[in-house]
Design a protein around this motif. Structure first.
Motif, short mmCIF file in Angstrom:
data_model
loop_
_atom_site.label_atom_id
_atom_site.label_comp_id
_atom_site.label_asym_id
_atom_site.label_seq_id
_atom_site.Cartn_x
_atom_site.Cartn_y
_atom_site.Cartn_z
N ARG A 42 0.82 -1.23 0.00
CA ARG A 42 0.00 0.00 0.00
C ARG A 42 0.85 1.27 0.00
NH1 ARG A 42 -2.97 -3.22 3.57
NH2 ARG A 42 -1.99 -2.26 5.37
N HIS A 43 2.10 1.17 0.47
CA HIS A 43 2.97 2.35 0.61
C HIS A 43 4.35 2.05 0.02
CE1 HIS A 43 0.01 4.00 3.42
NE2 HIS A 43 -0.03 2.80 3.96
N PRO A 44 4.46 2.01 -1.31
CA PRO A 44 5.77 1.70 -1.91
C PRO A 44 6.80 2.77 -1.60
CG PRO A 44 4.10 2.11 -3.61
CD PRO A 44 3.42 2.22 -2.29
N ALA A 45 8.06 2.39 -1.72
CA ALA A 45 9.19 3.28 -1.44
C ALA A 45 9.08 3.83 -0.01
CB ALA A 45 9.28 4.40 -2.47
N THR A 46 8.99 2.92 0.93
CA THR A 46 8.79 3.27 2.33
C THR A 46 9.97 2.76 3.16
OG1 THR A 46 7.14 3.27 4.09
CG2 THR A 46 7.49 1.18 2.95
N SER A 47 10.13 3.31 4.32
CA SER A 47 11.24 2.92 5.20
C SER A 47 10.76 1.99 6.31
CB SER A 47 11.86 4.17 5.84
OG SER A 47 10.96 4.74 6.77
N VAL A 48 11.72 1.34 6.94
CA VAL A 48 11.40 0.49 8.09
C VAL A 48 10.69 1.31 9.16
CG1 VAL A 48 12.42 -0.82 10.01
CG2 VAL A 48 13.20 -1.23 7.68
N ARG A 49 11.15 2.50 9.39
CA ARG A 49 10.54 3.37 10.42
C ARG A 49 9.08 3.67 10.06
NH1 ARG A 49 9.16 5.03 15.04
NH2 ARG A 49 8.98 7.25 15.35
N ASP A 50 8.82 3.98 8.79
CA ASP A 50 7.44 4.26 8.38
C ASP A 50 6.54 3.04 8.57
OD1 ASP A 50 8.18 6.84 7.66
OD2 ASP A 50 8.52 6.30 5.56
N ILE A 51 7.06 1.87 8.23
CA ILE A 51 6.30 0.62 8.41
C ILE A 51 6.01 0.44 9.89
CG2 ILE A 51 6.34 -1.89 8.18
CD1 ILE A 51 8.32 -1.44 5.80
N GLN A 52 7.01 0.66 10.72
CA GLN A 52 6.86 0.51 12.17
C GLN A 52 5.77 1.43 12.70
OE1 GLN A 52 8.41 2.95 14.75
NE2 GLN A 52 7.18 1.77 16.18
N VAL A 53 5.75 2.66 12.24
CA VAL A 53 4.74 3.63 12.71
C VAL A 53 3.35 3.19 12.28
CG1 VAL A 53 3.89 5.99 12.39
CG2 VAL A 53 6.32 5.58 12.85
N ARG A 54 3.22 2.78 11.01
CA ARG A 54 1.88 2.42 10.51
C ARG A 54 1.36 1.11 11.10
NH1 ARG A 54 4.07 4.57 5.58
NH2 ARG A 54 4.75 2.46 5.04
N THR A 55 2.25 0.13 11.30
CA THR A 55 1.79 -1.17 11.79
C THR A 55 1.72 -1.24 13.31
OG1 THR A 55 4.02 -2.11 11.83
CG2 THR A 55 2.72 -2.41 9.79
N GLY A 56 2.52 -0.42 13.98
CA GLY A 56 2.57 -0.49 15.44
C GLY A 56 3.51 -1.58 15.95
N PHE A 57 4.20 -2.27 15.05
CA PHE A 57 5.15 -3.30 15.46
C PHE A 57 6.43 -2.65 15.97
CE2 PHE A 57 3.33 -6.14 11.87
CZ PHE A 57 2.34 -6.63 12.70
N ALA A 58 7.14 -3.37 16.80
CA ALA A 58 8.45 -2.90 17.26
C ALA A 58 9.38 -2.81 16.06
CB ALA A 58 9.02 -3.87 18.29
N GLN A 59 10.28 -1.82 16.08
CA GLN A 59 11.19 -1.64 14.95
C GLN A 59 12.04 -2.89 14.72
OE1 GLN A 59 12.99 2.13 14.59
NE2 GLN A 59 14.36 1.50 12.95
N SER A 60 12.44 -3.56 15.79
CA SER A 60 13.25 -4.77 15.63
C SER A 60 12.46 -5.86 14.90
CB SER A 60 13.72 -5.28 16.99
OG SER A 60 12.61 -5.57 17.82
N HIS A 61 11.17 -5.96 15.20
CA HIS A 61 10.32 -6.95 14.53
C HIS A 61 10.20 -6.62 13.04
CE1 HIS A 61 7.06 -9.78 13.80
NE2 HIS A 61 6.40 -8.79 13.23
N VAL A 62 9.99 -5.35 12.72
CA VAL A 62 9.88 -4.94 11.32
C VAL A 62 11.20 -5.21 10.61
CG1 VAL A 62 9.52 -2.99 9.75
CG2 VAL A 62 8.10 -3.22 11.79
N SER A 63 12.32 -4.88 11.23
CA SER A 63 13.63 -5.09 10.61
C SER A 63 13.89 -6.56 10.31
CB SER A 63 14.74 -4.54 11.50
OG SER A 63 14.63 -3.14 11.62
N VAL A 64 13.57 -7.43 11.25
CA VAL A 64 13.75 -8.87 11.04
C VAL A 64 12.83 -9.36 9.93
CG1 VAL A 64 13.41 -11.15 12.11
CG2 VAL A 64 14.62 -9.35 13.36
N SER A 65 11.58 -8.93 9.95
CA SER A 65 10.62 -9.33 8.91
C SER A 65 11.09 -8.86 7.54
CB SER A 65 9.23 -8.76 9.20
OG SER A 65 8.70 -9.33 10.37
N VAL A 66 11.54 -7.62 7.45
CA VAL A 66 12.01 -7.07 6.18
C VAL A 66 13.20 -7.88 5.67
CG1 VAL A 66 13.22 -5.08 5.16
CG2 VAL A 66 11.08 -4.74 6.44
N ALA A 67 14.13 -8.22 6.54
CA ALA A 67 15.30 -9.01 6.12
C ALA A 67 14.85 -10.35 5.55
CB ALA A 67 16.25 -9.20 7.29
N ARG A 68 13.95 -11.03 6.22
CA ARG A 68 13.45 -12.31 5.72
C ARG A 68 12.73 -12.17 4.39
NH1 ARG A 68 10.81 -14.12 11.32
NH2 ARG A 68 12.70 -14.78 12.40
#
Length: 137
Positions: A42-68
């Motif tokens: 829904r939000h192309p060209a987005t950062s890990v921080r932006d994903i974290q803010v929109r989803t409410g997930f911890a930044q570490s969780h988003v970072s691990v998910s993004v890496a996978r």
């Protein structure tokens, strides 16, 4: 209907929707990974921080998910042209095509599996169409 029933119905509809749009090859994605892919879709060209803010997930969780998800070829990363320290994420072309193919499928077969009586399944489909018209923007 009370709040608990509404939550249970929402979960059941979410499960049916997942069954429709997730192919068997991606069924082993965690719910968090699915949420990250959906957010980036829904939000192309987005950062890990932006994903974290929109989803409410911890930044570490988003970072691990993004890496996978990057390892699996579902997300592409590129440097932010305005800030070289940031990485911008987008859903890969392959994943975008796959998602489009799956979301375009009709819901009737999944509903028919959940409600085996054909007449009742048709009625459920009609009710869901009506609810979508009333509740979705």
């Amino acid at each position: 209907m009370d709040g608990v029933q509404l939550l249970r119905l929402g979960k059941r509809l979410t499960d049916l929707g997942r069954e429709m749009i997730i192919d068997p090859a991606s069924a082993h994605l965690t719910p968090g990974e699915i949420a990250v892919v959906a957010d980036v879709y829904r939000h192309p060209a987005t950062s890990v921080r932006d994903i974290q803010v929109r989803t409410g997930f911890a930044q570490s969780h988003v970072s691990v998910s993004v890496a996978r998800l990057r390892e699996r070829g579902l997300l592409d990363a590129s440097p932010d042209p305005r800030d070289g320290r940031r990485t911008l994420l987008s859903v890969s072309d392959w994943a975008r095509r796959t998602i489009r193919e799956h979301v375009a499928r009709p819901a009737e077969p999944v509903i028919a599996k959940a409600v085996p009586d054909p007449e009742r399944a048709r009625h459920v489909t009609e009710l869901l169409d009506e609810l979508a018209g009333l509740l979705l923007p």
